[in-house]
Design a protein around this motif. Sequence first.
Motif, short mmCIF file in Angstrom:
data_model
loop_
_atom_site.label_atom_id
_atom_site.label_comp_id
_atom_site.label_asym_id
_atom_site.label_seq_id
_atom_site.Cartn_x
_atom_site.Cartn_y
_atom_site.Cartn_z
N ILE A 14 -10.02 71.26 -0.81
CA ILE A 14 -10.97 71.62 -1.86
C ILE A 14 -11.18 70.42 -2.78
N ILE A 15 -10.09 69.74 -3.12
CA ILE A 15 -10.19 68.55 -3.97
C ILE A 15 -11.05 67.50 -3.27
N GLU A 16 -10.84 67.30 -1.97
CA GLU A 16 -11.65 66.33 -1.22
C GLU A 16 -13.13 66.73 -1.23
N ALA A 21 -18.66 65.85 -3.19
CA ALA A 21 -19.83 66.39 -3.89
C ALA A 21 -20.08 65.69 -5.23
N GLY A 22 -19.22 64.74 -5.59
CA GLY A 22 -19.38 64.04 -6.86
C GLY A 22 -19.02 64.91 -8.05
N ARG A 23 -18.16 65.89 -7.84
CA ARG A 23 -17.77 66.83 -8.91
C ARG A 23 -16.31 66.65 -9.31
N PHE A 24 -15.77 65.47 -9.06
CA PHE A 24 -14.36 65.21 -9.33
C PHE A 24 -14.23 64.03 -10.28
N ASP A 25 -13.36 64.16 -11.26
CA ASP A 25 -13.06 63.08 -12.19
C ASP A 25 -11.57 62.81 -12.05
N PRO A 26 -11.16 61.57 -11.74
CA PRO A 26 -9.73 61.30 -11.55
C PRO A 26 -8.89 61.45 -12.82
N LYS A 27 -9.54 61.61 -13.97
CA LYS A 27 -8.76 61.85 -15.20
C LYS A 27 -8.24 63.29 -15.13
N ALA A 56 -4.10 66.35 -10.52
CA ALA A 56 -4.83 65.45 -9.60
C ALA A 56 -6.11 64.93 -10.24
N GLY A 57 -6.73 65.74 -11.10
CA GLY A 57 -7.98 65.32 -11.71
C GLY A 57 -8.64 66.45 -12.45
N SER A 58 -9.91 66.25 -12.80
CA SER A 58 -10.73 67.26 -13.45
C SER A 58 -11.89 67.57 -12.53
N TYR A 59 -12.50 68.72 -12.74
CA TYR A 59 -13.54 69.19 -11.83
C TYR A 59 -14.78 69.58 -12.60
N GLU A 60 -15.94 69.11 -12.13
CA GLU A 60 -17.20 69.45 -12.78
C GLU A 60 -17.75 70.70 -12.12
N ILE A 61 -17.68 71.78 -12.85
CA ILE A 61 -18.14 73.06 -12.34
C ILE A 61 -19.04 73.65 -13.42
N ALA A 62 -20.24 74.06 -13.05
CA ALA A 62 -21.23 74.55 -14.02
C ALA A 62 -20.65 75.61 -14.97
N ASN A 63 -20.81 75.40 -16.26
CA ASN A 63 -20.39 76.34 -17.30
C ASN A 63 -18.92 76.72 -17.24
N PHE A 64 -18.13 75.88 -16.59
CA PHE A 64 -16.73 76.20 -16.38
C PHE A 64 -15.90 75.01 -16.84
N TYR A 65 -14.78 75.30 -17.49
CA TYR A 65 -13.89 74.19 -17.82
C TYR A 65 -12.45 74.66 -17.99
N PHE A 66 -11.54 73.75 -17.69
CA PHE A 66 -10.12 73.96 -17.97
C PHE A 66 -9.90 73.49 -19.39
N HIS A 67 -9.18 74.26 -20.18
CA HIS A 67 -8.88 73.83 -21.54
C HIS A 67 -7.36 73.77 -21.70
N ASN A 122 -11.74 80.18 -4.78
CA ASN A 122 -12.86 81.07 -5.06
C ASN A 122 -13.84 80.44 -6.06
N ILE A 123 -13.31 79.88 -7.13
CA ILE A 123 -14.15 79.23 -8.16
C ILE A 123 -14.92 78.07 -7.53
N ALA A 124 -14.24 77.26 -6.71
CA ALA A 124 -14.90 76.11 -6.08
C ALA A 124 -16.03 76.58 -5.17
N GLU A 125 -15.80 77.64 -4.41
CA GLU A 125 -16.83 78.15 -3.51
C GLU A 125 -17.99 78.77 -4.28
N LEU A 126 -17.67 79.57 -5.29
CA LEU A 126 -18.72 80.22 -6.09
C LEU A 126 -19.63 79.20 -6.75
N THR A 127 -19.03 78.16 -7.31
CA THR A 127 -19.80 77.20 -8.08
C THR A 127 -20.46 76.15 -7.21
N ALA A 128 -20.12 76.11 -5.91
CA ALA A 128 -20.75 75.16 -5.00
C ALA A 128 -22.13 75.67 -4.55
#
Length: 134
Positions: A14-16, A21-27, A56-67, A122-128
């Motif tokens: 999933i991380i790969e 998809a250009g939705r990964f930030d190594p920070k 491992a990093g951060s993920y760009e997912i529409a209207n979604f964020y880890f806090h 599930n989140i990765a699939e839904l937001t893809a």
Amino acid sequence: DDVTVVRPMAFEDIIEQMKTAGRFDPKPAYSSEDLDGWEKSHGMKLSDAFRSILTAGSYEIANFYFHPLKESADHPGFVLFAKWNDDEFGFKSDGTDPGVYTLLKGEEPFKKHKDFETWFRNIAELTARTNNPE
């Protein structure tokens, strides 16, 4: 007869996919030190999948964020780690259940996924999906 067995993706896959998809930030969303500190101060153990995916990093997912991890004011006994629109996601803070719960203001928490890895997949699939419902 060729039979194709479809297995759930390992979270590394999933991380790969997110990287491709250009939705990964190594920070990282969290540092190991932050998670160690949280575990120690709150007497709870976070899952290996949670640690591996979010350090491992951060993920760009529409209207979604880890806090940052925080205790839920509306739902005592739950630790919140992410938000998507008005939905918040968390774990039981006593460590009795590895499930990920959806927590909505004014409603009882409900268990949505058996563990963090299943939830993340599930989140990765839904937001893809291109027609992601807002």
